[in-house]
Design a protein around this motif. Structure first.
Motif, mmCIF file in Angstrom:
data_model
loop_
_atom_site.group_PDB
_atom_site.id
_atom_site.type_symbol
_atom_site.label_atom_id
_atom_site.label_comp_id
_atom_site.label_asym_id
_atom_site.label_seq_id
_atom_site.Cartn_x
_atom_site.Cartn_y
_atom_site.Cartn_z
ATOM 1 N N UNK A 13 0.813 -1.212 0.000
ATOM 2 C CA UNK A 13 0.000 0.000 0.000
ATOM 3 C C UNK A 13 0.851 1.269 0.000
ATOM 4 N N UNK A 14 2.059 1.206 0.562
ATOM 5 C CA UNK A 14 2.949 2.384 0.617
ATOM 6 C C UNK A 14 3.866 2.507 -0.605
ATOM 7 N N UNK A 15 3.717 1.629 -1.585
ATOM 8 C CA UNK A 15 4.585 1.656 -2.765
ATOM 9 C C UNK A 15 4.438 2.952 -3.558
ATOM 10 N N UNK A 19 10.023 4.563 -6.498
ATOM 11 C CA UNK A 19 10.849 3.626 -5.726
ATOM 12 C C UNK A 19 11.039 2.292 -6.457
ATOM 13 N N UNK A 20 10.521 2.215 -7.679
ATOM 14 C CA UNK A 20 10.644 0.988 -8.464
ATOM 15 C C UNK A 20 11.813 1.122 -9.434
ATOM 16 N N UNK A 21 12.719 0.152 -9.391
ATOM 17 C CA UNK A 21 13.833 0.076 -10.333
ATOM 18 C C UNK A 21 13.432 -0.945 -11.396
ATOM 19 N N UNK A 22 12.886 -0.454 -12.507
ATOM 20 C CA UNK A 22 12.383 -1.337 -13.554
ATOM 21 C C UNK A 22 13.506 -2.087 -14.259
ATOM 22 N N UNK A 23 14.689 -1.516 -14.300
ATOM 23 C CA UNK A 23 15.824 -2.151 -14.971
ATOM 24 C C UNK A 23 16.283 -3.404 -14.218
ATOM 25 N N UNK A 24 16.223 -3.362 -12.883
ATOM 26 C CA UNK A 24 16.711 -4.480 -12.077
ATOM 27 C C UNK A 24 15.603 -5.251 -11.364
ATOM 28 N N UNK A 26 13.367 -4.353 -8.982
ATOM 29 C CA UNK A 26 13.470 -4.148 -7.536
ATOM 30 C C UNK A 26 12.560 -3.000 -7.123
ATOM 31 N N UNK A 27 12.081 -3.078 -5.892
ATOM 32 C CA UNK A 27 11.333 -1.980 -5.284
ATOM 33 C C UNK A 27 12.053 -1.608 -4.005
ATOM 34 N N UNK A 28 12.351 -0.345 -3.828
ATOM 35 C CA UNK A 28 12.947 0.124 -2.590
ATOM 36 C C UNK A 28 11.828 0.243 -1.566
ATOM 37 N N UNK A 29 11.968 -0.448 -0.445
ATOM 38 C CA UNK A 29 10.975 -0.415 0.636
ATOM 39 C C UNK A 29 11.610 0.339 1.802
ATOM 40 N N UNK A 60 5.342 9.336 -10.526
ATOM 41 C CA UNK A 60 6.296 9.135 -9.440
ATOM 42 C C UNK A 60 5.611 8.869 -8.108
ATOM 43 N N UNK A 61 4.312 9.065 -8.018
ATOM 44 C CA UNK A 61 3.592 9.005 -6.755
ATOM 45 C C UNK A 61 3.220 7.607 -6.305
ATOM 46 N N UNK A 62 2.320 7.569 -5.348
ATOM 47 C CA UNK A 62 1.885 6.317 -4.752
ATOM 48 C C UNK A 62 1.081 5.482 -5.737
ATOM 49 N N UNK A 63 1.329 4.197 -5.714
ATOM 50 C CA UNK A 63 0.574 3.274 -6.547
ATOM 51 C C UNK A 63 -0.889 3.226 -6.101
ATOM 52 N N UNK A 64 -1.107 3.355 -4.787
ATOM 53 C CA UNK A 64 -2.457 3.333 -4.223
ATOM 54 C C UNK A 64 -2.719 4.621 -3.443
ATOM 55 N N UNK A 65 -2.978 5.723 -4.155
ATOM 56 C CA UNK A 65 -3.267 6.982 -3.448
ATOM 57 C C UNK A 65 -4.627 6.903 -2.754
ATOM 58 N N UNK A 66 -4.869 7.760 -1.772
ATOM 59 C CA UNK A 66 -6.178 7.730 -1.099
ATOM 60 C C UNK A 66 -7.285 8.118 -2.079
#
Length: 157
Positions: A13-15, A19-24, A26-29, A60-66
């Motif tokens: 929910x906080x993604x 923060x997503x590295x599409x090349x590798x 990965x998601x930075x948490x 660039x924002x939240x995947x799940x905004x309010x």
């Protein structure tokens, strides 16, 4: 997302897209139980997230905004209703299938696929191997496969 990453519901929910590295893949948490980490994801999840990002105004924002203005957090804090609706449509038991089940299933699948526990620990973000073992449900076929591997190794000796 849970099945393709083994992430916790709150982490999902906080993604944020930035923060997503599409090349590798990965998601930075930045906020997690065991501390910040880089979360590996499957290539198919990365592709789905890339397509979703391309359709967004805020890339660039939240995947799940309010869904409402004036919320305390800049992201949704729960999606229970939406999740239960999907579970119901799939014909599954709403009392048994929760968002955490997705994480549990992903971790169990990794173990049953033969991924070593230290790697599963890294993927799942657990602090200890003991916690990973709570998810590691070995079924009969998994155990038989392990014993076949042992037998094959002993033949070589």
């Amino acid at each position: 997302i849970g099945l393709n990453s083994a992430m916790r519901h709150g982490e999902i929910l906080r993604m944020r897209f930035d923060e997503i590295d599409f090349q590798h893949n990965r998601i930075y948490v930045p906020i997690a139980k065991a501390g910040q980490r880089e979360q590996p994801i499957t290539p198919s999840l990365a592709a789905m997230l890339r397509r979703e990002r391309e359709q967004r105004e805020d890339q660039d924002g939240y995947l799940f905004p309010p869904t409402r203005k004036g919320c305390k957090y800049p992201y949704r804090t729960a999606m229970r209703i939406q999740f239960q609706r999907a579970v119901k449509r799939a014909g599954l038991d709403q009392q048994k299938v929760t968002p955490h089940v997705m994480r549990h299933t992903a971790i169990t699948s990794l173990v049953q696929a033969g991924v070593d526990l230290p790697t599963v620990k890294r993927i799942s973000g657990h602090k200890t191997l003991a916690m990973v073992e709570r998810y590691a449900h070995q079924n009969g076929a998994h155990i038989e496969s392990a014993m076949d591997k042992l037998q094959d190794r002993l033949k070589l000796a």
